[in-house]
Design a protein around this motif. Sequence first.
Motif, PDB file in Angstrom:
ATOM      1  N   VAL A 513       0.803  -1.215   0.000  1.00 16.28           N
ATOM      2  CA  VAL A 513       0.000   0.000   0.000  1.00 16.28           C
ATOM      3  C   VAL A 513       0.842   1.275   0.000  1.00 16.28           C
ATOM      4  O   VAL A 513       0.548   2.226  -0.723  1.00 16.28           O
ATOM      5  CB  VAL A 513      -0.968   0.000   1.206  1.00 16.28           C
ATOM      6  CG1 VAL A 513      -1.728   1.313   1.308  1.00 16.28           C
ATOM      7  CG2 VAL A 513      -1.924  -1.172   1.104  1.00 16.28           C
ATOM      8  N   VAL A 514       1.881   1.305   0.830  1.00 14.12           N
ATOM      9  CA  VAL A 514       2.603   2.564   1.051  1.00 14.12           C
ATOM     10  C   VAL A 514       3.126   3.194  -0.242  1.00 14.12           C
ATOM     11  O   VAL A 514       2.920   4.396  -0.474  1.00 14.12           O
ATOM     12  CB  VAL A 514       3.748   2.349   2.063  1.00 14.12           C
ATOM     13  CG1 VAL A 514       4.627   3.597   2.158  1.00 14.12           C
ATOM     14  CG2 VAL A 514       3.177   2.016   3.430  1.00 14.12           C
ATOM     15  N   PRO A 515       3.799   2.437  -1.137  1.00 17.78           N
ATOM     16  CA  PRO A 515       4.307   3.100  -2.351  1.00 17.78           C
ATOM     17  C   PRO A 515       3.227   3.723  -3.221  1.00 17.78           C
ATOM     18  O   PRO A 515       3.503   4.638  -3.990  1.00 17.78           O
ATOM     19  CB  PRO A 515       5.025   1.963  -3.100  1.00 17.78           C
ATOM     20  CG  PRO A 515       5.394   0.985  -2.029  1.00 17.78           C
ATOM     21  CD  PRO A 515       4.251   1.039  -1.066  1.00 17.78           C
ATOM     22  N   THR A 516       1.987   3.242  -3.114  1.00 20.18           N
ATOM     23  CA  THR A 516       0.920   3.775  -3.964  1.00 20.18           C
ATOM     24  C   THR A 516       0.246   5.001  -3.382  1.00 20.18           C
ATOM     25  O   THR A 516      -0.460   5.711  -4.106  1.00 20.18           O
ATOM     26  CB  THR A 516      -0.141   2.691  -4.209  1.00 20.18           C
ATOM     27  OG1 THR A 516      -0.757   2.336  -2.961  1.00 20.18           O
ATOM     28  CG2 THR A 516       0.485   1.453  -4.834  1.00 20.18           C
ATOM     29  N   ILE A 517       0.419   5.275  -2.091  1.00 20.57           N
ATOM     30  CA  ILE A 517      -0.252   6.433  -1.499  1.00 20.57           C
ATOM     31  C   ILE A 517       0.683   7.614  -1.304  1.00 20.57           C
ATOM     32  O   ILE A 517       0.245   8.675  -0.876  1.00 20.57           O
ATOM     33  CB  ILE A 517      -0.904   6.056  -0.146  1.00 20.57           C
ATOM     34  CG1 ILE A 517       0.154   5.660   0.877  1.00 20.57           C
ATOM     35  CG2 ILE A 517      -1.915   4.957  -0.321  1.00 20.57           C
ATOM     36  CD1 ILE A 517      -0.417   5.396   2.261  1.00 20.57           C
ATOM     37  N   VAL A 518       1.975   7.425  -1.617  1.00 25.74           N
ATOM     38  CA  VAL A 518       2.915   8.541  -1.563  1.00 25.74           C
ATOM     39  C   VAL A 518       2.797   9.298  -2.879  1.00 25.74           C
ATOM     40  O   VAL A 518       3.161   8.793  -3.940  1.00 25.74           O
ATOM     41  CB  VAL A 518       4.355   8.059  -1.338  1.00 25.74           C
ATOM     42  CG1 VAL A 518       5.321   9.236  -1.377  1.00 25.74           C
ATOM     43  CG2 VAL A 518       4.461   7.344  -0.005  1.00 25.74           C
ATOM     44  N   LEU A 519       2.296  10.520  -2.818  1.00 20.57           N
ATOM     45  CA  LEU A 519       2.000  11.306  -4.012  1.00 20.57           C
ATOM     46  C   LEU A 519       2.645  12.679  -3.913  1.00 20.57           C
ATOM     47  O   LEU A 519       3.157  13.076  -2.863  1.00 20.57           O
ATOM     48  CB  LEU A 519       0.483  11.458  -4.182  1.00 20.57           C
ATOM     49  CG  LEU A 519      -0.338  10.164  -4.213  1.00 20.57           C
ATOM     50  CD1 LEU A 519      -1.818  10.493  -4.174  1.00 20.57           C
ATOM     51  CD2 LEU A 519      -0.003   9.345  -5.458  1.00 20.57           C
ATOM     52  N   THR A 520       2.597  13.412  -5.014  1.00 19.18           N
ATOM     53  CA  THR A 520       3.062  14.790  -5.013  1.00 19.18           C
ATOM     54  C   THR A 520       2.002  15.685  -4.378  1.00 19.18           C
ATOM     55  O   THR A 520       0.909  15.236  -4.046  1.00 19.18           O
ATOM     56  CB  THR A 520       3.343  15.270  -6.442  1.00 19.18           C
ATOM     57  OG1 THR A 520       2.095  15.327  -7.165  1.00 19.18           O
ATOM     58  CG2 THR A 520       4.294  14.328  -7.160  1.00 19.18           C
ATOM     59  N   GLY A 521       2.321  16.965  -4.244  1.00 20.14           N
ATOM     60  CA  GLY A 521       1.360  17.907  -3.697  1.00 20.14           C
ATOM     61  C   GLY A 521       0.135  18.057  -4.562  1.00 20.14           C
ATOM     62  O   GLY A 521      -0.926  18.519  -4.101  1.00 20.14           O
ATOM     63  N   GLN A 522       0.237  17.664  -5.852  1.00 13.56           N
ATOM     64  CA  GLN A 522      -0.904  17.712  -6.765  1.00 13.56           C
ATOM     65  C   GLN A 522      -1.581  16.355  -6.882  1.00 13.56           C
ATOM     66  O   GLN A 522      -2.373  16.129  -7.799  1.00 13.56           O
ATOM     67  CB  GLN A 522      -0.442  18.165  -8.158  1.00 13.56           C
ATOM     68  CG  GLN A 522       0.014  19.611  -8.225  1.00 13.56           C
ATOM     69  CD  GLN A 522       1.374  19.817  -7.566  1.00 13.56           C
ATOM     70  OE1 GLN A 522       2.273  18.970  -7.675  1.00 13.56           O
ATOM     71  NE2 GLN A 522       1.531  20.932  -6.865  1.00 13.56           N
ATOM     72  N   ALA A 523      -1.269  15.456  -5.940  1.00 15.13           N
ATOM     73  CA  ALA A 523      -1.871  14.120  -5.877  1.00 15.13           C
ATOM     74  C   ALA A 523      -1.577  13.310  -7.135  1.00 15.13           C
ATOM     75  O   ALA A 523      -2.414  12.524  -7.592  1.00 15.13           O
ATOM     76  CB  ALA A 523      -3.376  14.217  -5.635  1.00 15.13           C
ATOM     77  N   SER A 524      -0.405  13.470  -7.721  1.00 11.80           N
ATOM     78  CA  SER A 524       0.014  12.691  -8.874  1.00 11.80           C
ATOM     79  C   SER A 524       1.193  11.805  -8.480  1.00 11.80           C
ATOM     80  O   SER A 524       1.820  11.999  -7.438  1.00 11.80           O
ATOM     81  CB  SER A 524       0.410  13.607 -10.032  1.00 11.80           C
ATOM     82  OG  SER A 524       1.471  14.469  -9.649  1.00 11.80           O
ATOM     83  N   ALA A 525       1.469  10.811  -9.330  1.00 11.62           N
ATOM     84  CA  ALA A 525       2.571   9.890  -9.046  1.00 11.62           C
ATOM     85  C   ALA A 525       3.900  10.646  -9.033  1.00 11.62           C
ATOM     86  O   ALA A 525       4.100  11.602  -9.781  1.00 11.62           O
ATOM     87  CB  ALA A 525       2.608   8.780 -10.090  1.00 11.62           C
ATOM     88  N   VAL A 526       4.805  10.201  -8.174  1.00  9.59           N
ATOM     89  CA  VAL A 526       6.082  10.900  -8.012  1.00  9.59           C
ATOM     90  C   VAL A 526       7.140  10.290  -8.908  1.00  9.59           C
ATOM     91  O   VAL A 526       7.046   9.137  -9.339  1.00  9.59           O
ATOM     92  CB  VAL A 526       6.551  10.860  -6.541  1.00  9.59           C
ATOM     93  CG1 VAL A 526       5.504  11.461  -5.630  1.00  9.59           C
ATOM     94  CG2 VAL A 526       6.867   9.432  -6.119  1.00  9.59           C
ATOM     95  N   THR A 527       8.136  11.103  -9.204  1.00 10.09           N
ATOM     96  CA  THR A 527       9.319  10.672  -9.947  1.00 10.09           C
ATOM     97  C   THR A 527      10.548  11.092  -9.155  1.00 10.09           C
ATOM     98  O   THR A 527      10.657  12.259  -8.783  1.00 10.09           O
ATOM     99  CB  THR A 527       9.363  11.316 -11.342  1.00 10.09           C
ATOM    100  OG1 THR A 527       8.169  10.968 -12.057  1.00 10.09           O
ATOM    101  CG2 THR A 527      10.560  10.828 -12.121  1.00 10.09           C
ATOM    102  N   PRO A 528      11.467  10.152  -8.887  1.00  3.75           N
ATOM    103  CA  PRO A 528      11.483   8.733  -9.261  1.00  3.75           C
ATOM    104  C   PRO A 528      10.501   7.913  -8.430  1.00  3.75           C
ATOM    105  O   PRO A 528       9.920   8.414  -7.474  1.00  3.75           O
ATOM    106  CB  PRO A 528      12.925   8.327  -8.982  1.00  3.75           C
ATOM    107  CG  PRO A 528      13.347   9.223  -7.859  1.00  3.75           C
ATOM    108  CD  PRO A 528      12.672  10.539  -8.122  1.00  3.75           C
ATOM    109  N   ALA A 529      10.345   6.646  -8.831  1.00  6.37           N
ATOM    110  CA  ALA A 529       9.386   5.773  -8.169  1.00  6.37           C
ATOM    111  C   ALA A 529       9.697   5.649  -6.676  1.00  6.37           C
ATOM    112  O   ALA A 529      10.853   5.760  -6.250  1.00  6.37           O
ATOM    113  CB  ALA A 529       9.406   4.385  -8.822  1.00  6.37           C
ATOM    114  N   VAL A 530       8.638   5.432  -5.901  1.00  5.67           N
ATOM    115  CA  VAL A 530       8.762   5.381  -4.444  1.00  5.67           C
ATOM    116  C   VAL A 530       9.421   4.070  -4.013  1.00  5.67           C
ATOM    117  O   VAL A 530       9.097   2.996  -4.531  1.00  5.67           O
ATOM    118  CB  VAL A 530       7.373   5.520  -3.796  1.00  5.67           C
ATOM    119  CG1 VAL A 530       7.477   5.422  -2.280  1.00  5.67           C
ATOM    120  CG2 VAL A 530       6.735   6.834  -4.208  1.00  5.67           C
TER     121      VAL A 530
END
Length: 576
Positions: A513-530
């Motif tokens: 679960v944790v890697p999928t709920i870590v998002l940017t301030g705009q609630a988008s996927a982060v780069t690089p991957a978590v």
Amino acid sequence: MSRRPRRYAGPALLLTMAVAIGGMSLAITATWRGSQDDQARHRTGADLRVADPPENPELGVFGRGGVFAALPGVTAISPAYRSTTRIAGLEATMIALDADKLGGLMRLRGDLSDDGLPAMAARLRAGRPELPMVPLTGDRLELEVTVTADPALYPEIPLTFTLADALGVWREVSAGPLTPGVNRVVLDVGALRGRTGSAGGAGGVGGVGGVGSAGGAVALRGMAFAMPVPGHGGEVRVTVAGLPLPEGTGWAHAIQRPGRLGGERLTAGADGFELLLPRPQEAEGAGDPQPVVLTLAGEGERVPASMADPGDKRAPLPVIVSRDLATAMKAGPGQVTLVELERRVTAVRIAGIVDSLPTGEAGRPAVLLDLPTAQARAQAWATALKPVTEWWASTRDGDTAPALAALREHPQWSATAVDLPGLRTTLRDDPLASGLQGALTLGFVAALAFAALGFLVNAAVAARERSNEFAILRALGVSFRQVFGLLAIEQTFIIGLSMVAGLALAGVVGGLVVPTIVLTGQASAVTPAVLLEIPWPATLAMAGAVTLLLFAIVAALARTLRKQGLGQALRIGEER
């Protein structure tokens, strides 16, 4: 406990859930913070990244690098070029840096590439030709250029020089046009230093050592004559005097772009050279001018690698590419392939593949070049040089505050900066992350309170129900310490089982679960991957604290039991 499994199932479940929530909370906090650090490093690319206009009137083309290199705390710096280009049919971000400094500047997370950054940088550097240069004395170059040609056919011949400073900034400077007869050419680069700028310090020009490397601040790399091509032309002879070369160097030359010129000959002398261009092939009308490029090379080197045809697979351009671009190119590490790069079919060698290139846009392919190599090829191919659009710098102990303060004191430099500590602080102030972490912490506290209360109630009820059993054991000679040990062993089993199950549950659910709920301030996927981070010292400390709390409850109950007399507990029928 085997006789009363249901009584202990509830407290064990509550403890398991509380520990799992606590472990999840710690894992999310650590993972989110680690991801924020990774995002900051990936978005800045280096400790400090400074952008300023390539034609900076205040600092000058050849003054910018020296000023930025002298910022307080800066330990290393490299010019950089950034643009958007099409490669292998895809819109890609192109970045060029000095490969010699790449390992100490770029912040690339280790898992983003199968190879380490130093190894990829070395392969990127391997394609760089020797770059001998002629240092300019006193920022001036004075030449006497004699053009022997028919004035009616060749009224003007544009001339450009390619210069470079010690930090790797290259610039084309026009000097001309030349006319038939004797031309006095004076090249003064003082104006290119700006009003307050100063050229980079002494050392290898363009970050390159080797044969003939200039030691001054600004040096001559090459020149180009834009030769007219009349329909019925004649022979052209160009004699250059006042240009002695460093020992061990010579001129390589080539006529670039398809056309009717060919067969040029160059004769070197002690103080310059003579260039002879035969009569071009005849045609009905005039053709487009063709550049005759002269490039400094090793002595006797007729056609250096930088002057080879871009599509020649024997002299490929090393590149580091993002994984999606490598897939589109259908090439792997070390392979040579032909791709369309900046509208030219170019042979490239894959020096490395990364999942995502620092400072690149999420979801967009990216390619990294060695800047001196790219500049040398551009000069040799008579294409536009790459203007330096930004500077990447490393700072002492990662502290960028002194450099930023110096930049703020000089707004006339028109420089903007992105720094790693500042971006990291901005990301950590993200309300989305703070809100989620706060909610999880409150959830853990609430779950622990319920678990402790349930454990207390269950232990109290169980102790009261078993008071007769404990009294009989004591009457039979069992000491209180032995009774307490029996009670402690039972509770230790419950607590230990709950802790192990809770930590295991936290690890399994956290990984999913944790890697999928870590998002940017705009609630988008982060780069690089978590990357999941479980802070085991903090997690074990949390489990230990909970264990101490529960054993404190057990000790308090045992103390209560000790105060009860044996007579009351042994009266038959008293509890009925």
